[in-house]
Design an enzyme around this catalytic site. Sequence first.
Site, PDB file in Angstrom:
ATOM      1  CE  LYS A   1      -4.044   1.555   2.775  1.00 48.11           C
ATOM      2  NZ  LYS A   1      -4.946   1.279   4.104  1.00 48.11           N
TER       3      LYS A   1
ATOM      4  CB  SER B   1      -8.425  -0.078   5.797  1.00 50.46           C
ATOM      5  OG  SER B   1      -9.371   1.006   5.820  1.00 50.46           O
TER       6      SER B   1
ATOM      7  CB  SER C   1      -8.251   2.247   2.661  1.00 50.61           C
ATOM      8  OG  SER C   1      -7.334   2.297   3.833  1.00 50.61           O
TER       9      SER C   1
END
Length: 463
Positions: free
Chosen positions: A74, A173, A149
């Site tokens: 990420k 997330s 996310s």
Amino acid sequence: MTLTEASDALARGDITSEALTATALDRLEQTGKPLNAVIALNRENALEQARDCDKARARGDRCGVLHGIPLAHKDLFYRAGRVSTYGSAIREGFVPSVTATALTRLDNAGALDIATLALSEFAFSPTGFNRRFGSGRNPWNSKHIAGGSSSGSAIATAGRMVFGALGTDTGGSIRHPAAACGVVGLKPTLGRVSRFGVGPLSASLDCVGPIARTARDCARLLSVIAGQDAADPSASLADVPDYEATLDGNLTGLRIAVPRAFHDAPLIAEVAQKLEASIEVLRARGAQIIDCPAPDLGPANALGQAVMAVEAAAVHRPWLAERRDDYAEVVRSRIEPGLFLSATQYMNALRARRQVLQDYMNVVFAQADLVHLPMFASAVPTIAQTTEGPPEIIAASLSALTAFTRSLNFLGLPAISVPAGFTENGLPAAFQLAGRPFAEATLLHAADAYQMDTDWHRKLPPV
């Protein structure tokens, strides 16, 4: 191959790191980018490092447990000298001077960091929504959300582009995208993994954890990244166990609480059926299934929302003052309310955490080691269902996605999302296990045993 299978194949000499890495880079380029999973590729450096890994193994050098394995993460994990966008226009040119502790530990274990992966803008969406880089698209059906996310981390893992990825979890997330894409996502106990060098959202809630195809893969990744860190005073001093050591499939004596009330009205029938089927697999492996009352998630969800709003507003206040229009409206509208909550309200929410946690423990863990929970109340929705229509309908849809996850962040408890089949629309379904603080080994033990008798993690998405 799964991560651990690929590692074994490398050790035997069946394949080279260069071959694995070249394939991973090609898939990220050809499949990951159309699904909005990729921010940037690190092609030349990654291939050079892969060749170095192969040479080291050929020389007989001592190799780490992830030697030569291509991973990607990420894009809020800092690496010194490399742009870290945080999925936003505001940070598009930000180049950190430090490297995240979690990345350093993966480096030391021999893993390759071959790309930065997409995320919701500033990690602030459970769907993977991103106005600047494009919303994450589910590899099982690109019209559906990938979850957020940590959308890119789940898409790239589920789409067989990399063997695993790191994500962050503030309200679900890691677990949301893992569930939506059909892979395993582990949110550790608050403080189990250092957050040094990781873009913040909410200091009291943020957790770093792995996304991978299997619980065993997650166990290996967690063993590498967990542990105390002088650079992060909030990182736990507790010893890190060998998370793979207990993965023997035997759940005899393990007590799993099931709050049956959560399986009734809130869930659609096909999701409830998948949950019941997963319970029976765990029972057949020797687990004792105990019915328990459904804990009241309302206080933890509400207090956690208040804490996140204030802490996020503190991070974003300078940018909101200078570049307010560079935020997507749906992101800005979730941050700005935190500017108007008082210090008293914030401190009261933090003070209430101990009592709310005790109440939760009394209901769920009085006679059990783990609790079995839903991930989503319905099938994975389309992107249109979460972005189009009246604002109140969209807000309700987003709230439903986080109903069973947000409370665990406020309480600081570890949890794991595990694939459990597919709903009629062809999208993955999942269940969630949560445990006491630092019960990651128990969570991984149960999830691994479940995967010994199921093959959902072996299914290939259309991509």
